[in-house]
Write a protein that holds these residues in place. Sequence first.
Motif, PDB file in Angstrom:
ATOM      1  N   HIS A  81       0.810  -1.222   0.000  1.00  0.00           N
ATOM      2  CA  HIS A  81       0.000   0.000   0.000  1.00  0.00           C
ATOM      3  C   HIS A  81       0.835   1.260   0.000  1.00  0.00           C
ATOM      4  O   HIS A  81       1.748   1.422   0.793  1.00  0.00           O
ATOM      5  N   ARG A 108      -6.943   2.350  -3.000  1.00  0.00           N
ATOM      6  CA  ARG A 108      -6.866   1.027  -3.610  1.00  0.00           C
ATOM      7  C   ARG A 108      -7.277  -0.065  -2.631  1.00  0.00           C
ATOM      8  O   ARG A 108      -7.133   0.083  -1.421  1.00  0.00           O
ATOM      9  N   ASN A 136      -6.601  -4.263  -2.104  1.00  0.00           N
ATOM     10  CA  ASN A 136      -5.814  -5.424  -2.525  1.00  0.00           C
ATOM     11  C   ASN A 136      -6.393  -6.708  -1.955  1.00  0.00           C
ATOM     12  O   ASN A 136      -6.890  -6.733  -0.834  1.00  0.00           O
ATOM     13  N   ASN A 157      -4.526  -6.442  -7.014  1.00  0.00           N
ATOM     14  CA  ASN A 157      -5.268  -5.208  -6.858  1.00  0.00           C
ATOM     15  C   ASN A 157      -6.663  -5.359  -7.453  1.00  0.00           C
ATOM     16  O   ASN A 157      -6.803  -5.686  -8.639  1.00  0.00           O
ATOM     17  N   ASP A 199      -9.104   0.235  -7.825  1.00  0.00           N
ATOM     18  CA  ASP A 199      -8.149   1.340  -7.907  1.00  0.00           C
ATOM     19  C   ASP A 199      -8.900   2.592  -8.329  1.00  0.00           C
ATOM     20  O   ASP A 199      -9.365   2.685  -9.464  1.00  0.00           O
ATOM     21  N   LYS A 246      -7.576   5.671  -8.000  1.00  0.00           N
ATOM     22  CA  LYS A 246      -6.641   6.781  -8.132  1.00  0.00           C
ATOM     23  C   LYS A 246      -6.796   7.382  -9.523  1.00  0.00           C
ATOM     24  O   LYS A 246      -6.702   6.675 -10.515  1.00  0.00           O
ATOM     25  N   LEU A 255     -10.532  -6.517 -12.274  1.00  0.00           N
ATOM     26  CA  LEU A 255     -10.446  -5.225 -11.602  1.00  0.00           C
ATOM     27  C   LEU A 255     -11.862  -4.730 -11.364  1.00  0.00           C
ATOM     28  O   LEU A 255     -12.624  -4.508 -12.304  1.00  0.00           O
ATOM     29  N   ASP A 265     -13.306  -2.019 -10.606  1.00  0.00           N
ATOM     30  CA  ASP A 265     -13.544  -0.582 -10.563  1.00  0.00           C
ATOM     31  C   ASP A 265     -14.989  -0.263 -10.885  1.00  0.00           C
ATOM     32  O   ASP A 265     -15.540   0.720 -10.419  1.00  0.00           O
TER      33      ASP A 265
END
Lengths: 434, 252
Positions: A159, A182, A184, A196, A199, A201, A244, A246
């Motif tokens: 991290h 994030r 993990n 991951n 995310d 960011k 992922l 997201d």
Amino acid sequence: MKMKSVCATYADIISTVEFNHTGELLATGDKGGRVVIFQREPESKNEPYNQGEYNVYSTFQSHEPEFDYLKSLEIEEKINKIKWLPQQNAAHSLLSTNDKTIKLWKITERDKRPEGYNLKDEEGKLKDLSTVTSLQVPVLKPMDLMVEVTPRRIFANGHTYHVNSISVNSDCETYMSADDLRINLWHLAITDRSFNIVDIKPANMEDLTEVITASEFHPHHCNLFVYSSSKGSLRLCDMRASALCDKHSKLYEEPEDPSNRSFFSEIISSVSDVKFSHSGRYMLTRDYLTVKVWDLNMETKPVETYQVHDYLRSKLCSLYENDCIFDKFECAWNGSDSVIMTGAYNNFFRMFDRNTKRDVTLEASRESSKPRAILKPRRVCVGGKRRKDDISVDSLDFTKKILHTAWHPTENIIAIAATNNLYIFQDKVNSEMH
Amino acid sequence: MDTMFVRGLKRKCFDGEEDIEGTLAGIKAIPSYNLQRQSLLDMSLVKLQLCHMLVEPNLCRSVLIANTVRQIQEEMTQDGTWQMINTQSTGQASLDRLVSTDILCRSSRDQAEGKHVPAYGTFNKDFENDQAQDSSDTMSTASAVQAPRNLQSSVWEMENPQENKGNFQKSLDQIFETLENKSPNSVEDLFSEVDNSYYDLDTMLTGMMSNTKMGHCDSLETFSSSTNTASNSNCKSDLNDLDHIVEILVES
């Protein structure tokens, strides 16, 4: 609920509290990086008044302060979260984390030791073989209980930002850790790799307007997890949908009430904690002034909203000025998901019965709760008629905040962290709210 | 709660009544929405800058404060108050800026009448002539005017601190050096160029902070107290320099 108190004290500010899955053990973490584990005494018929008390079982230093040389910044040793692993053998295991590093600790008991070795003497030194004339079988003899804690895994370098949550998956093999931007996924046996899964960011940090504030795995569905944000939204993600996550499967967000809008609206909507109900059907969230119950099947608004301390709504500017508005309160379900609990200021904590819609304010302090005394409900008055023993809003102590609370998984036993004191309250009479 | 807000300033009851003190003081009457909004903006900027210097900032808190700043800026832009205008400088101490911001806690519905009050001339363009202690407002306002985006990036850009260098004047290279050293003396030198009144604001605001961040703000106050010689002569500092100092402070 009539609560009586049993309390303990230690030197440092408690930063997290967590019961294990049976409720036999209670772990606390503090700002000094220490973990203290309490164990519940088995109930005995001989001393009915001592039954079920929690005593210190083990204390160990989990994290030490570190220095990040690249950024010239200290990494605090404060324990942000502790989560117990489900018990799979005689040993207990827990995960503890500070801002950057998660550690897996194994807690074992030793109450016997072997005696009568052939080659070693009592102190472990090798015997002179010429003195050995006969063989004996070593025997296990009882000894004073010794609790040993060993670090089994260290999950480091996963991290960049500060870890705010960890959650063990129901598959008992993986767990997740979330920082501001994030999330993990780790395997409990693998420390040099993590996956991951979220995310947020932005490519350009100038565009950052929202961070992750808390996250948790669903208690039964090992593919589902939820994370909350500083804008007050919840996102339920399915790990089977994509690698992922997201893109959320479901977004839970209550539209803002335009008539209640102020410069502080966003700050007070930031979710500080999210907890699935034991049933897995609901989620509980805490923002600055309320706790909300969300039905997983309804994304448009919570099914229940409870006011924790609405009298602070007119004081938001002062609370912004002294930073209290950024305090992160946690919330908890009872074992049957019928009562929810959260902390407030002045060492008050609140409980809401979802069925009767009754609520109560209680205080965790030495003055107001001698051991085995019944806790008296408190009241904050906001002007108008003031009863005896009421506290006025203006005399609330904002340095006494109850951020961390935990509820026993099955019984009406609660653990309340009030700065550097731990209070454990039990309900022996009945479980109805008064 | 009354004592939480500003030390020494009597908190005004905001229910429409003017007390006698308010009437006599004239200027100290019930503050307008704009003045309170300005105060909130100043407070927010100070918050963003202060706690970034010595310890890694709490990202969530920084983001929330920055969003608040942006909200205020957007509203001020719409209002047309987001501009540098000459004021009838009343010589008010910056202390007066931190008036009761009760009104800001109200919902927009309650504020309906407050919004019609004309702007208070809270900006002071002519920084050099300002002998009073309220230059802190101008400074923080200026930095906000100059770079709302830069503010955000510098607030939490831990990974690319060099990105914003292009915006700085050449005189700032020495400031960078100072920061990289991060020794107490060099930080003190940095602060000696800054108008001391800035830290009056700091002292007032952080006096009430009760969380752990206080420790860092305390050390900040010891820096300011040792540079008392700065005083009004530093009002002559170029506005842009201060601007950029603020941005660097935020960056680190």
